[in-house]
Design an enzyme around this catalytic site. Structure first.
Site, PDB file in Angstrom:
ATOM      1  N   ASP A  36       0.861  -1.188   0.000  1.00  0.00           N
ATOM      2  CA  ASP A  36       0.000   0.000   0.000  1.00  0.00           C
ATOM      3  C   ASP A  36       0.897   1.238   0.000  1.00  0.00           C
ATOM      4  O   ASP A  36       1.840   1.322   0.791  1.00  0.00           O
ATOM      5  CB  ASP A  36      -0.912  -0.023   1.238  1.00  0.00           C
ATOM      6  CG  ASP A  36      -2.027   0.996   1.150  1.00  0.00           C
ATOM      7  OD1 ASP A  36      -1.742   2.194   0.934  1.00  0.00           O
ATOM      8  OD2 ASP A  36      -3.198   0.613   1.299  1.00  0.00           O
ATOM      9  N   VAL A 101     -10.785   2.845  -3.377  1.00  0.00           N
ATOM     10  CA  VAL A 101     -10.430   2.254  -4.677  1.00  0.00           C
ATOM     11  C   VAL A 101     -11.433   1.145  -4.940  1.00  0.00           C
ATOM     12  O   VAL A 101     -11.583   0.211  -4.137  1.00  0.00           O
ATOM     13  CB  VAL A 101      -8.992   1.705  -4.685  1.00  0.00           C
ATOM     14  CG1 VAL A 101      -8.695   1.046  -6.030  1.00  0.00           C
ATOM     15  CG2 VAL A 101      -7.980   2.822  -4.413  1.00  0.00           C
ATOM     16  N   HIS A 105     -10.368  -5.551  -2.696  1.00  0.00           N
ATOM     17  CA  HIS A 105      -9.023  -5.784  -2.162  1.00  0.00           C
ATOM     18  C   HIS A 105      -9.099  -5.977  -0.663  1.00  0.00           C
ATOM     19  O   HIS A 105     -10.041  -5.520  -0.008  1.00  0.00           O
ATOM     20  CB  HIS A 105      -8.081  -4.625  -2.512  1.00  0.00           C
ATOM     21  CG  HIS A 105      -8.570  -3.293  -2.055  1.00  0.00           C
ATOM     22  ND1 HIS A 105      -9.489  -2.547  -2.764  1.00  0.00           N
ATOM     23  CD2 HIS A 105      -8.301  -2.564  -0.950  1.00  0.00           C
ATOM     24  CE1 HIS A 105      -9.737  -1.414  -2.131  1.00  0.00           C
ATOM     25  NE2 HIS A 105      -9.034  -1.413  -1.011  1.00  0.00           N
ATOM     26  N   HIS A 107      -6.825  -5.574   2.913  1.00  0.00           N
ATOM     27  CA  HIS A 107      -5.661  -4.983   3.575  1.00  0.00           C
ATOM     28  C   HIS A 107      -5.074  -5.973   4.580  1.00  0.00           C
ATOM     29  O   HIS A 107      -5.825  -6.582   5.363  1.00  0.00           O
ATOM     30  CB  HIS A 107      -6.071  -3.733   4.358  1.00  0.00           C
ATOM     31  CG  HIS A 107      -6.622  -2.614   3.537  1.00  0.00           C
ATOM     32  ND1 HIS A 107      -5.895  -1.499   3.208  1.00  0.00           N
ATOM     33  CD2 HIS A 107      -7.855  -2.432   2.983  1.00  0.00           C
ATOM     34  CE1 HIS A 107      -6.650  -0.674   2.497  1.00  0.00           C
ATOM     35  NE2 HIS A 107      -7.842  -1.214   2.344  1.00  0.00           N
TER      36      HIS A 107
HETATM   37  P1  AMP Z   1      -9.718   1.302   0.429  1.00  0.00           P
HETATM   38  O1  AMP Z   1     -10.087   2.499   1.255  1.00  0.00           O
HETATM   39  O2  AMP Z   1      -9.973   0.011   1.132  1.00  0.00           O
HETATM   40  O3  AMP Z   1     -10.330   1.371  -0.937  1.00  0.00           O
HETATM   41  O4  AMP Z   1      -8.145   1.371   0.316  1.00  0.00           O
HETATM   42  C1  AMP Z   1      -7.454   1.693  -0.833  1.00  0.00           C
HETATM   43  C2  AMP Z   1      -6.004   1.667  -0.458  1.00  0.00           C
HETATM   44  O5  AMP Z   1      -5.255   1.731  -1.640  1.00  0.00           O
HETATM   45  C3  AMP Z   1      -5.540   2.816   0.450  1.00  0.00           C
HETATM   46  O6  AMP Z   1      -4.978   2.264   1.631  1.00  0.00           O
HETATM   47  C4  AMP Z   1      -4.496   3.538  -0.404  1.00  0.00           C
HETATM   48  O7  AMP Z   1      -3.414   3.969   0.367  1.00  0.00           O
HETATM   49  C5  AMP Z   1      -4.094   2.475  -1.390  1.00  0.00           C
HETATM   50  N1  AMP Z   1      -3.633   2.925  -2.689  1.00  0.00           N
HETATM   51  C6  AMP Z   1      -4.150   3.897  -3.476  1.00  0.00           C
HETATM   52  N2  AMP Z   1      -3.479   3.980  -4.634  1.00  0.00           N
HETATM   53  C7  AMP Z   1      -2.524   3.022  -4.590  1.00  0.00           C
HETATM   54  C8  AMP Z   1      -1.500   2.585  -5.497  1.00  0.00           C
HETATM   55  N3  AMP Z   1      -1.330   3.174  -6.676  1.00  0.00           N
HETATM   56  N4  AMP Z   1      -0.694   1.565  -5.107  1.00  0.00           N
HETATM   57  C9  AMP Z   1      -0.852   0.970  -3.918  1.00  0.00           C
HETATM   58  N5  AMP Z   1      -1.795   1.334  -3.014  1.00  0.00           N
HETATM   59  C10 AMP Z   1      -2.615   2.340  -3.346  1.00  0.00           C
END
Ligand code: AMP
Length: 147
Positions: A36, A101, A105, A107
């Site tokens: 992340d 996003v 996914h 975490h």
């Molecule tokens: P969520 O709130 O569960 O959708 O988490 C999305 C996660 O993706 C967040 O923890 C961000 O820090 C992470 N994130 C966003 N863009 C990227 C990227 N390009 N590469 C890796 N992690 C990312």
């Protein structure tokens, strides 16, 4: 709850297609896992199914078993690599649920006794540090074919 349509231009779809880079730690037929970029703790890793869905509710159930098999594998490596006391495994759905996003996914976040997590989705990490962290996770994963 009405679930909006999947948008193939989300950032994880672009990572899956190789259109933008990531610090990848694991890949199999069903998932990829990468660091992340805004880690809530050092070692914060995301496990992402290759199959497209916006979140948990619109996912093909057949995706979930392989996804969580990979989550278990990656979580073990993250815990070892970062000498974590524990782990938090999270998955958010829709903006009201904290999702930012919109490709399913999971975490994997190391936890330590008495140490609070950093904020979700805030503070971009140094790419060199993420590359080093990815290397630590890769080193802690079992060699392909052994587990
Ligand atoms: P969520 O709130 O569960 O959708 O988490 C999305 C996660 O993706 C967040 O923890 C961000 O820090 C992470 N994130 C966003 N863009 C990227 C990227 N390009 N590469 C890796 N992690 C990312």
């Amino acid at each position: 709850m009405t679930i909006p349509a999947y948008d193939p231009n989300n950032i994880f779809a672009k990572i899956l297609r190789g259109e933008i880079p990531s610090h990848r730690v694991y890949e199999d037929a069903h998932v990829i896992a990468f660091m992340d970029v805004m880690p809530q703790a050092d070692g914060h890793t995301l496990v992402v199914p290759k199959a497209a869905s916006r979140g948990l509710l619109d996912a093909d159930p057949a995706v979930l078993g392989p996804l969580f098999t990979a989550v278990q594998k990656v979580a073990g490596a993250v815990k070892t690599a970062f000498a974590a006391d524990g782990l938090v495994i999270t998955q958010f759905n829709e903006p009201a649920g904290g999702q930012t996003v919109f490709h399913l996914h999971v975490h994997v976040i190391p936890r330590y006794e008495g140490v609070p997590l950093r904020q979700h989705g805030r503070g971009m990490a140094d790419p060199a540090v993420l590359a080093a962290h990815a290397e630590k996770v890769r080193a802690a994963l079992p060699a392909p074919g052994t587990a």
